[in-house]
Design an enzyme around this catalytic site. Sequence first.
Site, PDB file in Angstrom:
ATOM      1  N   ASP A 104       1.654 100.090  62.604  1.00  0.00           N
ATOM      2  CA  ASP A 104       2.118  99.798  61.251  1.00  0.00           C
ATOM      3  C   ASP A 104       0.975 100.181  60.317  1.00  0.00           C
ATOM      4  OD1 ASP A 104       3.353  98.384  58.896  1.00  0.00           O
ATOM      5  OD2 ASP A 104       4.759  97.762  60.452  1.00  0.00           O
ATOM      6  N   HIS A 125       5.171 102.025  56.277  1.00  0.00           N
ATOM      7  CA  HIS A 125       4.508 101.279  57.357  1.00  0.00           C
ATOM      8  C   HIS A 125       3.565 102.168  58.166  1.00  0.00           C
ATOM      9  CE1 HIS A 125       6.629  97.539  56.733  1.00  0.00           C
ATOM     10  NE2 HIS A 125       7.737  98.239  56.531  1.00  0.00           N
ATOM     11  N   GLU A 171      11.816 100.413  54.389  1.00  0.00           N
ATOM     12  CA  GLU A 171      10.974  99.934  53.302  1.00  0.00           C
ATOM     13  C   GLU A 171      10.055 100.989  52.694  1.00  0.00           C
ATOM     14  OE1 GLU A 171      10.661  95.264  53.948  1.00  0.00           O
ATOM     15  OE2 GLU A 171       9.262  96.321  55.246  1.00  0.00           O
TER      16      GLU A 171
END
Lengths: 661, 587
Positions: free
Chosen positions: A309, A363, A434
């Site tokens: 991440d 990420h 995201e």
Amino acid sequence: MFLYVVWNVSRDVMIVSDLLPSSIRRERMKQGDLRRALMVVTLLCAVLFLYLYWQQTSRQEPTLIFNYEHAFLPNYKKPQPPQWTWECVNQRCERRHVTTSHQSKLQSLATCGMLCGSMQLWPQPTGPVTLGSRAVSFNHLQMELMHGVAGPAKAMLEQAYRAFNDSVVSLVQRAEYVKDHPDVKKFIVKVTVNHPEIVRLKLDTSEGYNVVVKAYNDEIVANVTAKTFFGARHGLETLSQLIWWDEYAPGGGSLRVLKGATVQDAPAFPYRGLMVDTSRNFMSIETLKRVLVAMAASKLNVFHWHITDSQSFPLVVPGYPEFSRTGSYSPDMTYSPEEVRGLVEFARLRGIRVLLEVDTPAHAGNGWTWGPKAGLGELAVCVNEKPWNIYCGEPPCGQLNPDNPAVYTVLENLYKYLLDLSGEREIFHIGGDEVNLECWAQHLQKNVVANNYTDLHDLWGDFTLKAISRLQQANGGTKIPHVIVWSSKLSQRPYISKYLDKSNVVVQSWGASQWTDTPDLIADGYRVILSHVDAWYLDCGFGRWRETGEAACDPYRPWQTVYSHRPWQQFHLPKNQIMGGEVCLWSEQVDESSLDARLWPRAAAFAERVWTDPQLDLATFNIHEDVYTRLNTHRDRLVARGIGAEALWPQWCSQNPGMCL
Amino acid sequence: MECEASLKNSAAILILLTIFSHVNSWYFKCENGFCIRNADPNDKSNYPTLELCSLVCSSFHNVWPQPTGKMASLKNIVRINPNKIEIKLNGPPGTDHFIADNILHFSKKLKKEEPYNCTEKVYPLKIILTPKSNNPHLDLNTNESYTLEIIYEDDTITASINAYSIFGIRHGLETLFQLIIPYEDGNQKCIATLSYVYISDKPVYKHRGLLLDTGRNFLSVDTIKRHLDGMAASKLNVLHWHITDSQSFPLEVGRLPNMTKYGAYSEKHIYSESAIKDLLQYANRRGVRILPEIDAPSHAGNGWQWGEEAGLGNLAVCINRQPWRSFCIQPPCGQLNPTNQNLYSVLKDLYSHMRDHFPDTGMFHMGGDEVFIPCWNSTQEIIDYLRGKPLTTETFLDLWGEFQRKALAAYDRAFEHEDTSIVVWTSHITQPEVIRKYLSNERYIIQTWVPESNINLITELLKLEYRVIISTKDKWYLDHGFWGSTLYYNWKTVYENKMYKYNHEGILGGEVCMWGELVDDNNIDSRVWPRAAAAAERLWSNPRSTAEFAQYRFFAQRKRLVDLGIHAEALTPKWCVDSQGECKTYL
């Protein structure tokens, strides 16, 4: 009064501990003393070496492995006779205080639980089950595997049998019990696999099995029959649940098995996943193996490893050593290719496939900063950018640079490596959630390409298309049949139809169950994996670790909520588009210190939801007493196998089934 | 010894290889109290590790809980010769065992760093411990203050700890060993401290507790010891041991063998007399006093079933009665029978056992909470006893008061004095309007577990001159967040529990409470730690500053706990631990 102690830290604690027993020595050790002590230690070492040398030459590889570590309760005094006995009354075990009239027929809770009507299997089988009401004692040295399996599955089966054997041995609380005289002379485990050529789990792989346990004179024979190795493995798991430790057996305890049983079983869903994040906080391989052991015990079959991440990149990539060199928390917080391969194999033998997810384009930050030095330009933008709350959901920020063609080359090579490491070519997780468009808008604004997009979602969509096509190239030009992406803006209308091909892409839907995400996806013809945040996110409930952020997913969901979540029934979704479900553990507030307790037994509750899929009473959401009792037994099983699972209730409730509801 | 040495060498070579194969990509420099990551390896102000930087840079030099008195220091690091550490003990005789045991305890931390490879110059460390008193007895009034001075001069580092009691010395050692940290730079692996430190320190509150509950689920002696280690590391000084509850009675009582026979989960789930002795000594060495609680008259059931059979009548009523919702608030039910006079002689035996097997610390916890009136009100024997009186709440409260009076008398008879302070939980009979009627303010200490919004109760009790121990339930109940509609309190909430609006001498301190329904040996560590350490600073230092200000120091304390073998929860991604100031919110 004056005390003078020379404390030599690097030599040995012996010097300090010598001081302790009765009185503290008031002077330095004499030279002679030390020499004598050294002599003794040297001698001891020599003996030890000899012993080890002898061990290594004369020890044969045992056919059955006796290796268990069990936390015995410390005994401060000699054991007393048992004080409780259990009687089966109306299919429920009732605790009774031992009186003199009982002495001859004491029954332990475990034995009562196994013989008193309710089965102690978890997850509950979906086919017909008949269980005998009598049991025989045996010891694990009597167990023997017989099989006619040839070909590739042979070695796997033998390994799976060892794992089964380990599970049985984990129950043993008294090593000397093997010297006792059990009821039977042999315990034969006969395994039949119809398709021994199938050694890789696929969505359409049969995981069903039959188990038949019968007693013949002084033998117990357990027949496990399955189409594939994977079914057989589950059968062994079920068989291990028909075995228990009876602490009241004559002599001080013994293993027991039901004298007769038939179980027919197959899962409700082909995809039964559990996700662990090793980027926010690192988890050692040993810890991840514990996760796999517990998953196997609960018949979960997909370990989704969110390995990187923006916080860290612990995966060692030999082609690009800079990833882990610049991205890992420290040199010892990395996963070498050998370790990953070892874990993948460990999982496969337990009927679990491993999905390695390197999340992109968001990420991704730490670990992606070496591009300029390597002459590849910026591979990622906004890395560790401040103020983070403008450029990402949680610190530190970072997103791949969609403008840099080198990014796609690196991705392709990375994908090739991941495919090779996991050997998994049916399902691939590319992450894809995201994306913060502000990050790209700020950092790519001067670029011609960025100016070509009026809506940056299209840039994101194009990135995704390119990534998927690079994945295909990495796979030797063959399409990966199921590419998973997390649900996001891109998986919503209107972008989804433009960028995500429903014949190829599966969406892992993680929004709240009340959101329209999942029904919309289904209506639009997509296949989904469900990970609703309000039921199946196991990290929630520990308060905010940062002050802002929309993803506050509190409160904690107890196992009852995890278990009772049945969205296809609650929201009338067609099951054929639901590949299955997955519980997720994001690791912002967990590392290996508390991983076990966060996952278990809640993930096991989930396992029954996706294996058995029992009906839900939507009016009351009542969970039947039997579920409590069985899950508690399963929790004890996990604890015996070394998993630090959470307690369900006061032990009184275990000892008095049904009395706490 | 030789073979061991060669093994060590090969381990050292392995370690060297890993270090060389991974270039140190980050250094740290001190800016405005933060250790900032610095990629430039040539910066003169760099520290090679975050830990070293924090030792110099962090508030209170990273000591947890923060010292309350004068503090002075120099910001230079000196390397200690790990082979030359001397301990000198100056003081009255009789403290050797205590000190030696503690030295052994702290030495574990240094042993973890082995093998050492100090390539730069190192200096011997001399630790001089000077207690004034040799009193091995720990109680509410033990003086826990200490001063610590580290001086580097004439090529020697001297650390002097002066204290009134050996427990103060222990706290001083705790602080000293927080200031001695690994020194790692390139392939060098050594230990280091600051060249000058002076700390004068003492706690704000005398009663700094953690409650563990072994009635709901049994905890092994090893688990309790692990918690004692964590408490010592955080300078908590009271283990409030809620030994029994209605679920089980795991305490072996020689005089009353039936208590465990009927009350323990099994013969293995018992604290034997020898286990207790072992635990008590362990606790004392960690500077922790054990406050035992035998909860009564409610929260008592299993363990009390044998009265009838022994010819003593019902010692308790409603035991395991169903449907439980009619007779108690949590299964299994059970409440002592205040009308049975034999109960009080059994209680006296129980208290005599406490006298013989627990040190007299001047304090005992009688529980006394959550009496469920419908239980008594549905028991014929009790209704008969109350003949003539109206069966109102007041009548039952009077009965409860009567029980409390007789239980106290039994206790005093067992102890042959009336000096013990008895702690009870807030309940119906501790309401300010009635408390005087039932409990004398000379004998009773009230442990309040009301939510923060009900802080007025504390004011009222203080006005009535009761001493109080505070356990704010919506901040300091560590079991919350996993059942019912309760919420989990993260460490910041725990830390920011303002004990009270002002310091009042009637407030003895506070306790965080770990009720045991949903924890056992397998998962208790991460529920308690590191949150209990956050409460520890509240109780030791009662700072005005926020949790935000304390966070990096707290992260360091969490790591210390993990190094002790405690499975303390992670608080944040490690990236945020390593990147000070980077995860804060910008508005």
